[in-house]
Design a protein around this motif. Structure first.
Motif, PDB file in Angstrom:
ATOM      1  N   THR A  32       0.768  -1.224   0.076  1.00 23.34           N
ATOM      2  CA  THR A  32      -0.095  -0.052  -0.041  1.00 23.34           C
ATOM      3  C   THR A  32       0.730   1.227  -0.022  1.00 23.34           C
ATOM      4  OG1 THR A  32      -1.881  -1.105   1.268  1.00 23.34           O
ATOM      5  CG2 THR A  32      -2.022   1.250   1.238  1.00 23.34           C
ATOM      6  N   ASP A  78      -2.020   8.473   0.320  1.00 21.38           N
ATOM      7  CA  ASP A  78      -3.328   8.897   1.178  1.00 21.38           C
ATOM      8  C   ASP A  78      -3.035   8.028   2.560  1.00 21.38           C
ATOM      9  OD1 ASP A  78      -5.557   9.727   2.686  1.00 21.38           O
ATOM     10  OD2 ASP A  78      -6.843   9.722   1.051  1.00 21.38           O
ATOM     11  N   TYR A 103      -4.744   8.113   5.157  1.00 21.29           N
ATOM     12  CA  TYR A 103      -6.216   7.828   5.707  1.00 21.29           C
ATOM     13  C   TYR A 103      -7.046   7.271   5.182  1.00 21.29           C
ATOM     14  CZ  TYR A 103      -4.556  12.014   8.303  1.00 21.29           C
ATOM     15  OH  TYR A 103      -3.593  12.835   9.132  1.00 21.29           O
ATOM     16  N   LYS A 104      -6.593   6.540   3.992  1.00 20.83           N
ATOM     17  CA  LYS A 104      -7.357   5.467   3.133  1.00 20.83           C
ATOM     18  C   LYS A 104      -6.913   4.098   3.484  1.00 20.83           C
ATOM     19  CE  LYS A 104      -8.789   4.516  -1.449  1.00 20.83           C
ATOM     20  NZ  LYS A 104      -8.622   4.596  -2.913  1.00 20.83           N
ATOM     21  N   GLU A 160      -6.959   0.236   2.274  1.00 18.27           N
ATOM     22  CA  GLU A 160      -7.300  -0.148   0.826  1.00 18.27           C
ATOM     23  C   GLU A 160      -7.409  -1.691   1.292  1.00 18.27           C
ATOM     24  OE1 GLU A 160      -4.547   0.817  -1.984  1.00 18.27           O
ATOM     25  OE2 GLU A 160      -4.577   3.013  -1.546  1.00 18.27           O
TER      26      GLU A 160
END
Length: 93
Positions: free
Chosen positions: A23, A88, A90-91, A93
């Motif tokens: 990620t 990002d 804050y995301k 996945e």
């Protein structure tokens, strides 16, 4: 720690490391783990830092029944690094 708990922690550790690598392209050092009470939630939380950057610390919780990341928390230093890299943080996945 019983054998089943050790297997859960080992599998979850591998998932956490893979999640952070795939990620965010991070190589990490895990310093500690904490298995949550099974009656409350099916999570193992791992604490650590980006390899060779101890100030870039994090914790990531893995749901060991679903084999996926459930939460990701990080230090301000790691947040700045990830944002500068175009990620990002804050995301999930």
């Amino acid at each position: 720690m019983d054998t089943k708990d050790k297997e859960i922690i080992d599998r979850s550790r591998a998932i956490a490391i893979q999640y952070l690598k795939e990620t965010y392209d991070l190589d990490v050092t895990i310093t500690r783990e904490q298995m949550q009470p099974k009656m409350a939630m099916s999570w193992v939380t791992f604490y650590g830092y980006v390899s060779q950057h101890e100030e870039q610390s994090f914790n990531v919780s893995i749901n060991y029944e679903e084999n996926r990341a459930e939460s990701f928390s990080f230090s301000p230093e790691l947040e700045i690094f990830l944002l500068n890299e175009g990620s990002d943080p804050y995301k999930l996945e």
